[in-house]
Structures are given as C-alpha cells and as structure tokens.
Design a protein around this motif. Structure first.
Motif, PDB file in Angstrom:
ATOM      1  N   THR A  52      57.294  20.715  37.225  1.00  0.00           N
ATOM      2  CA  THR A  52      56.965  19.820  38.118  1.00  0.00           C
ATOM      3  C   THR A  52      58.138  19.977  39.283  1.00  0.00           C
ATOM      4  O   THR A  52      57.953  19.602  40.460  1.00  0.00           O
ATOM      5  N   PHE A  84      48.927  21.566  42.606  1.00  0.00           N
ATOM      6  CA  PHE A  84      50.145  20.866  42.823  1.00  0.00           C
ATOM      7  C   PHE A  84      49.794  20.019  44.165  1.00  0.00           C
ATOM      8  O   PHE A  84      49.331  20.312  44.858  1.00  0.00           O
ATOM      9  N   GLY A 134      54.897  14.221  37.365  1.00  0.00           N
ATOM     10  CA  GLY A 134      56.235  14.505  37.470  1.00  0.00           C
ATOM     11  C   GLY A 134      57.430  13.308  37.641  1.00  0.00           C
ATOM     12  O   GLY A 134      57.038  12.200  37.243  1.00  0.00           O
TER      13      GLY A 134
END
Length: 465
Positions: free
Chosen positions: A60, A160, A189
């Motif tokens: 992350t 992401f 994250g």
C-alpha cells in the motif's frame, strides 16, 4: 471460501501484514516491521503462514511498518508477484536499503560488545542484508496508476486509489466473484487527512462489501493544520530570536518534505530570521528528490512550483549534509540553527547526537511533528521524562519541547468517519493498525455515528467473509 487473517497491525500500530485468501489464491497485503516498545525481536520470528504459497504481495505504501519485512519474505521463499504504485516502488528501494544498512550497523555494534565478554554466539545475523534488498527488485513487479484495473486471476481484479498519506500511498480495492456474486473488499492502508500540505487529498469511493481500515488516530482530532503551521512558525522564530537552536526529529517521508515546504515559504516571505538550516538525513535527501520526480502526485501549489523549475523543497539558507563528518561539524555551530534529522522517533540516526549536544540547553527547542511509538526515545521526551539516556549517558531535558500533531500524515477520527461514511450500505467493517484502547474508542464512535458495529481484528485469528 474468502478469509482474512492479520499477522501484524492487529491491536497494534506496526507490523502490517494481512493474508487474504480467495479460493486457492493467496494475497498478502503489506509485510511491515514491528517497531517500538521491545517489538523488534518479533521481526526475526518465522512467518506463521507458508511463504512459498503466497501468490501476490500488494504494497500500500513505503513506510517501514508496511514494507520492512519484505526482504525477509523473499529470503524465506516468496516467489510471487509484487504490486504497488511506481512511486511506492522507488521509495521502497531507498527505504529498504537504508533499513539494511541500519541492521548491519546494529549487528556490528552488538557483536563488538559481545566479543569483549566472549559471547559472540548469542548475536543473531541481521534480519536481512543489502543483497536481500536487491533481490526484492529482481522479482516480478507490476506498478499501477491510480484507478488502473489489474487482473490477478480470472475472477480477481485489483485497483488502487490515492490514500493521501505519503507519496504513492494507496488503498486497495479487490473485486472478486464469490458463489457467482460480485464482491469487493477494501484495505485502507494508511489514509491521510483531506487537509494535506503537499499532496493531493485521498480519493473517496462508494462501494465495498467489507472494509479493513486503519485506526491510528481513531481516538482523537488533530489540531487544525493552519494553527499547527502558525505554532511551528512561532516556535522557530522565537527560538532563533533568543539565539537558540531548533531540532526537528523528522521522518524521511512526507514529514521532512512538509517541513522543508513551510520553511521554503517562510524564507520567500521574509518570515524566517537569519539562520542556518541543515537537512541532516541522507535518506530524507533521497526521498525529497523522489517527491520532486513525481509532481503529478503533489498538491496544486507545490506541483506548480515543481513544474516551473522551482524546487519547492529548497531555499538559500538550506544546507544538505551528506557525510557523518559534515553532520558532526554542525555541533560546532552554537546558535541560530534549524536541524532536521532522522529518525523521527529518535530511536537511532543522526538526531541522537544532536539531542545529546542540545537537549540540555533551555534556549533550544525540539519540535516533534510525528507520532512517537511507546518505548522510543521520542516518546520518553514528549512524556516529560526529566532525564533520557543517549549513547549510554543521562541527559537532562531542559529544551522547550513542542508536539505539533496537526502535521500527522494519518487521518484523525473525523477524517476516518467521513471517509467511511462515503461507502453505501457498508455492513462489514474491520479495524486494524491501531492501539487497542484507541480502537475501542473508535469502535464506539462508529456505532454511535454510523450505526455500524465494527469488528476489531485479532492477531492470527481468521475472519471468514
């Protein structure tokens, strides 16, 4: 069968490591170091899962508590693919190389001491070496842009989003089919506040069936960033005007760049008294170059400067000290300096000798601009210890100690609640990456404000989804 087991950052802040199983596919989200309060020995323990069977490692972001055991993972037999953003991959390289050098130096120091008493055998080898770090970047990698879709498997796709925490940081969306139904889970994250100084703010998304979210500051509100900047400026200016020195223990990533940006603006606007400013951290110097390399990830104002050939992290008073000798020579400058040095928690690095030489002087100030893990020297100082031990010597704490947590790269309670509230019909919420007492406070707030009953992840306990 879909399950998640946390082997780190479960009722603690460090050691992020979460094993996701989707059918026969095994995905590891982060593989970080345990840090602070006697936790470092845990890094040497065997992984509690079969490393050779992991298909993918998703990273992350590049803080050590999320990447610090990746070389050990590969050393122990991981042969899968690593996935991250491109800035994260670049930053990982410098962070892990620096970590390997520190581990090597610690080993040499401990071995030298043990040799004097004839007990060398009890000193274990470093967790990994620079050669092991090089192996990390010889592996199969895939770097993704934000919101670029990538198939891990016929029925598994990842994406992401910008987590707004540090350069390249991401939350990860994992879409999969379970019993022919489309499902999504999200790992946050570490996410940042929407009020970031030098980065674009985190992205919002609306859909997920399960969310695993960090809770580092789930128990509190950060101070307003504008007020924090004003306090920072006031402390710097007042210390310099009394001919004192300002020490800033700073993390190489994000925090150093934020401090340099503020000092850059102060210098431009004639707010900075005449002084010498030292960036005394080779790692932070390398990281700052990478921040300038990816202007698209910076906030509009900082990006504008970077794209117009102005270095937003430099100014005429700034001096970069590369060698140890240059660092030691700073001690000869007795007044009107600003010294930015690592480590951010004062558990090693060049900040140690600067504290030894200046912590006892009431004319000086120490500004903490980041979280201090229990058990670190930084935590002892902010907790008000009258004396602290540095290089085996008791040093009295007389400098003015300031803790300005408005600079935190982590979201605070309100930020976390606001981000969670963007998700529609969220039923499965799991709390990770936070101290146990803070998780309990945040859990109650979530129940009261969002009518969701979160589950607090426990170390090594599998959760079926």
């Amino acid at each position: 069968m879909v399950s998640v087991t946390s082997y780190g950052a479960a009722q603690t802040v460090t050691g992020s490591c979460h094993l996701l199983k989707i059918g026969s596919i095994k995905i590891l989200v982060d593989c970080g170091m345990f840090q602070g309060d006697g936790q470092s020995l845990r890094n040497y323990e065997d992984f509690e899962f079969d490393v050779s069977n992991i298909d993918f490692l998703i990273v992350t972001h590049a803080h050590l508590d999320h990447i610090g055991r990746v070389p050990k993972l590969i050393k122990d037999g991981f042969k899968g693919k690593i996935i991250s953003t491109k800035p994260t991959k670049d930053i990982m390289n410098i962070m892990l190389m620096d970590s390997a050098k520190i581990l090597k130096e610690e080993y040499k120091t401990l071995r030298r001491k043990a040799k004097r008493i004839g007990d060398e055998q009890r000193i274990r080898e470093p967790l990994y070496t620079e050669e092991h770090v090089k192996d990390v970047f010889l592996r199969s990698w895939k770097t993704l842009e934000y919101f670029e879709k990538y198939k891990l498997h016929q029925n598994i796709e990842i994406t992401f989003g910008n987590a707004g925490h540090i350069m390249g940081s991401s939350f990860v969306m994992i879409d999969y089919k379970n019993d022919k139904a489309k499902k999504r889970l999200v790992f946050s994250g570490d996410i940042g506040s929407k009020h970031r100084l030098i980065l674009d703010p985190l992205d919002n998304i609306e859909e997920t069936d399960a969310l695993f979210i960090e809770t580092t500051y789930g128990d509190r509100a950060h101070r307003n960033i504008k007020d924090s900047i004003e306090e920072f400026k006031h402390t710097v200016v007042s210390t310099l005007k009394r001919d004192g020195n300002v020490l800033i223990p700073s993390f190489a990533l994000e925090r150093t760049q934020e401090i340099l940006w503020i000092l850059h603006k102060m210098f431009e606007e004639n707010e900075l008294p005449k002084c010498r400013v030292f960036l005394d951290s080779p790692l932070a110097t390398k990281a700052t170059k990478l921040y300038k390399k990816y202007p698209i990830n910076l906030s509009d104002e900082v990006e504008y400067d970077a794209l117009n050939d102005e270095n937003p992290f430099s100014f005429a008073s700034l001096e970069i000290t590369s060698t140890k000798e240059e660092s030691r020579l700073i001690n000869k400058v007795k007044r009107r300096t600003i010294i930015i040095a690592g480590s951010g928690m004062c558990n090693g690095g060049r900040i140690m000798h600067h504290l030894k030489h200046r912590l006892w002087n009431k004319l000086n100030s120490v500004i903490f601009v980041g979280y201090q893990v229990p058990g670190t020297l930084g935590r002892s100082i902010i907790d008000g210890d009258e004396y602290v031990k540095i290089y085996g010597e008791d040093i009295v704490v007389k400098a003015d100690i300031k803790t300005i947590n408005g600079f935190s790269a982590h979201a605070d309670q309100e930020d976390l609640i606001n981000w969670i509230s963007n998700f529609k019909k969220l039923k499965n919420l799991y709390l990770i990456h936070g101290e146990s007492d803070k998780m309990k406070i945040f859990s109650e707030v979530v129940k009261n404000k969002l009518d969701i009953k979160p589950k607090i992840m426990e170390y090594g306990i599998r959760v079926d989804l």
